[in-house]
Write an enzyme that holds these catalytic residues in place. Structure first.
Site, PDB file in Angstrom:
ATOM      1  N   GLU A  44     -78.945 -19.277 -15.811  1.00  0.00           N
ATOM      2  CA  GLU A  44     -78.093 -18.488 -14.925  1.00  0.00           C
ATOM      3  C   GLU A  44     -78.622 -17.049 -14.760  1.00  0.00           C
ATOM      4  OE1 GLU A  44     -75.857 -19.339 -12.792  1.00  0.00           O
ATOM      5  OE2 GLU A  44     -75.395 -17.255 -12.304  1.00  0.00           O
ATOM      6  N   GLY A  45     -79.262 -16.518 -15.803  1.00  0.00           N
ATOM      7  CA  GLY A  45     -79.829 -15.167 -15.693  1.00  0.00           C
ATOM      8  C   GLY A  45     -80.859 -15.098 -14.573  1.00  0.00           C
ATOM      9  N   HIS A  46     -81.784 -16.081 -14.543  1.00  0.00           N
ATOM     10  CA  HIS A  46     -82.798 -16.115 -13.468  1.00  0.00           C
ATOM     11  C   HIS A  46     -82.124 -16.277 -12.104  1.00  0.00           C
ATOM     12  CE1 HIS A  46     -85.303 -17.765 -16.910  1.00  0.00           C
ATOM     13  NE2 HIS A  46     -86.067 -16.791 -16.474  1.00  0.00           N
ATOM     14  N   GLN A  56     -99.775 -12.413 -22.401  1.00  0.00           N
ATOM     15  CA  GLN A  56     -98.722 -11.623 -23.038  1.00  0.00           C
ATOM     16  C   GLN A  56     -98.203 -12.260 -24.324  1.00  0.00           C
ATOM     17  OE1 GLN A  56     -96.157 -12.021 -19.373  1.00  0.00           O
ATOM     18  NE2 GLN A  56     -94.496 -12.066 -20.863  1.00  0.00           N
ATOM     19  N   MET A  73     -91.103 -16.667 -15.995  1.00  0.00           N
ATOM     20  CA  MET A  73     -91.946 -17.635 -16.701  1.00  0.00           C
ATOM     21  C   MET A  73     -91.267 -19.004 -16.697  1.00  0.00           C
ATOM     22  SD  MET A  73     -93.942 -15.514 -19.632  1.00  0.00           S
ATOM     23  CE  MET A  73     -92.684 -15.567 -20.866  1.00  0.00           C
ATOM     24  N   ASP A 126     -84.910  -7.221 -21.057  1.00  0.00           N
ATOM     25  CA  ASP A 126     -86.203  -6.697 -21.507  1.00  0.00           C
ATOM     26  C   ASP A 126     -86.281  -5.225 -21.084  1.00  0.00           C
ATOM     27  OD1 ASP A 126     -87.772  -9.226 -22.464  1.00  0.00           O
ATOM     28  OD2 ASP A 126     -86.763  -9.799 -20.607  1.00  0.00           O
TER      29      ASP A 126
HETATM   30  O1  PAF Z   1     -89.945 -11.283 -18.196  1.00  0.00           O
HETATM   31  C1  PAF Z   1     -90.750 -12.229 -17.998  1.00  0.00           C
HETATM   32  O2  PAF Z   1     -90.354 -13.371 -17.809  1.00  0.00           O
HETATM   33  C2  PAF Z   1     -92.235 -11.950 -18.009  1.00  0.00           C
HETATM   34  O3  PAF Z   1     -92.557 -10.967 -18.942  1.00  0.00           O
HETATM   35  C3  PAF Z   1     -92.791 -11.569 -16.616  1.00  0.00           C
HETATM   36  C4  PAF Z   1     -92.180 -10.278 -16.107  1.00  0.00           C
HETATM   37  C5  PAF Z   1     -92.506 -12.696 -15.638  1.00  0.00           C
HETATM   38  C6  PAF Z   1     -94.301 -11.375 -16.696  1.00  0.00           C
HETATM   39  O4  PAF Z   1     -94.951 -12.531 -17.111  1.00  0.00           O
END
Ligand code: PAF
Length: 283
Positions: free
Chosen positions: A35-37, A61, A30, A151
């Site tokens: 750094e995690g991404h 969501q 999103m 998550d």
């Molecule tokens: O973890 C996230 O950033 C979101 O839940 C995802 C998996 C991109 C879905 O919108």
């Protein structure tokens, strides 16, 4: 790095890659990268020939009282960071491209995995996640997709959906990336006021405390939960949303912890910033 806005163009790119035998690794995000991404993107680069990152703040969501409007965004900065991480395509659709007029389908994973933890605190959240991830898999057609273990429940839900719907995507779990002081990296950390930063450490430190108690022989989830609740509430401005000891795959609560138990936590800081964290207790 190519930036693609339209699902049809994204799928056309994916088909071209498949034709030339290129394996696609997808990192769904999103945005507001940290750094995690970037570590997810680098891992995708090791496992696949082409890395596609989706950047979509998925409205379905978020609950009505949640932070959709305030969710941090910085598209220019994200583009620069993704490009530097070797990403081939950034797929950043508009909401109307993902949910055009007449859209009327929801993917729901059953309540065994979605009825507890964040699923209980955020009704509808995992239906939104499963639906958008299912759509992203259809549009991007990845060979593999990488999700962070922060998550933990989301990972279990996506694994279940991918298996149940025969989506043919390999789901890769990536370990939590933490700041030097232990705070799990999250785009939502930017909401923390400077004086709340210390309170945010209550989550990772609670995991450390649980590990210490377990190493000293404690196995009762009830006693651990009580001790962790007191510990977290000893930090200013904290409210426990949940402290739960669950089986790593089924996410069902356990009475006695063992090697397959995950401690999952959600804590509100200052009434507004909701942070999650998790970890194995017997390591
Ligand atoms: O973890 C996230 O950033 C979101 O839940 C995802 C998996 C991109 C879905 O919108």
């Amino acid at each position: 790095m190519r930036i693609i806005r339209h699902p049809a163009e994204m799928t056309a790119w994916a088909k071209e890659q498949a034709k030339s035998g290129q394996r696609i690794g997808l990192v769904p995000t999103m945005g507001f990268f940290h750094e995690g991404h970037l570590s997810l993107m680098r891992r995708a680069g090791q496992l696949a020939d082409q890395v596609a990152v989706s950047l979509f703040v998925n409205p379905t969501q978020f609950g009505p009282q949640e932070d959709l409007a305030a969710y941090p965004r910085n598209f220019e900065r994200d583009c620069a960071m993704a490009e530097a991480a070797g990403v081939a395509v950034l797929f950043a659709p508009e909401a109307v491209g993902m949910y055009p007029a007449g859209f009327n389908t929801t993917v729901m994973v059953g309540t065994e995995l979605t009825g507890q933890l964040c699923g209980a605190s955020r009704p509808g959240h995992f239906a939104g996640v499963a639906t958008v991830v299912c759509k992203l898999f259809s549009i991007v057609r990845p060979d593999l997709a990488i999700f962070g273990e922060k998550d933990w429940q989301q990972l279990a839900v996506i694994r279940r959906m991918t298996a149940d719907l025969n989506l043919g995507v390999e789901i890769v779990a990536h370990p939590i990336v933490r700041e030097a002081d232990g705070l799990a990296m999250s785009s939502r950390n930017t909401y923390l006021a400077p004086q709340q930063r210390e309170a945010a450490l209550s989550l990772s430190r609670a995991i450390v405390l649980a590990r210490k108690m377990a190493a000293e022989g404690e196995r009762s989830a009830e006693r651990l939960t009580a001790a962790l609740r007191d510990f977290i509430h000893s930090f200013p401005e904290t409210t426990v949303d949940y402290i739960s000891f669950v089986h790593q795959d089924t996410l069902q609560e356990v009475a006695e912890i063992d090697e397959e138990t995950v401690l999952a936590l959600a804590v509100k800081i200052g009434g507004k910033v909701r942070l999650i964290d998790n970890g194995k207790v017997l390591v």
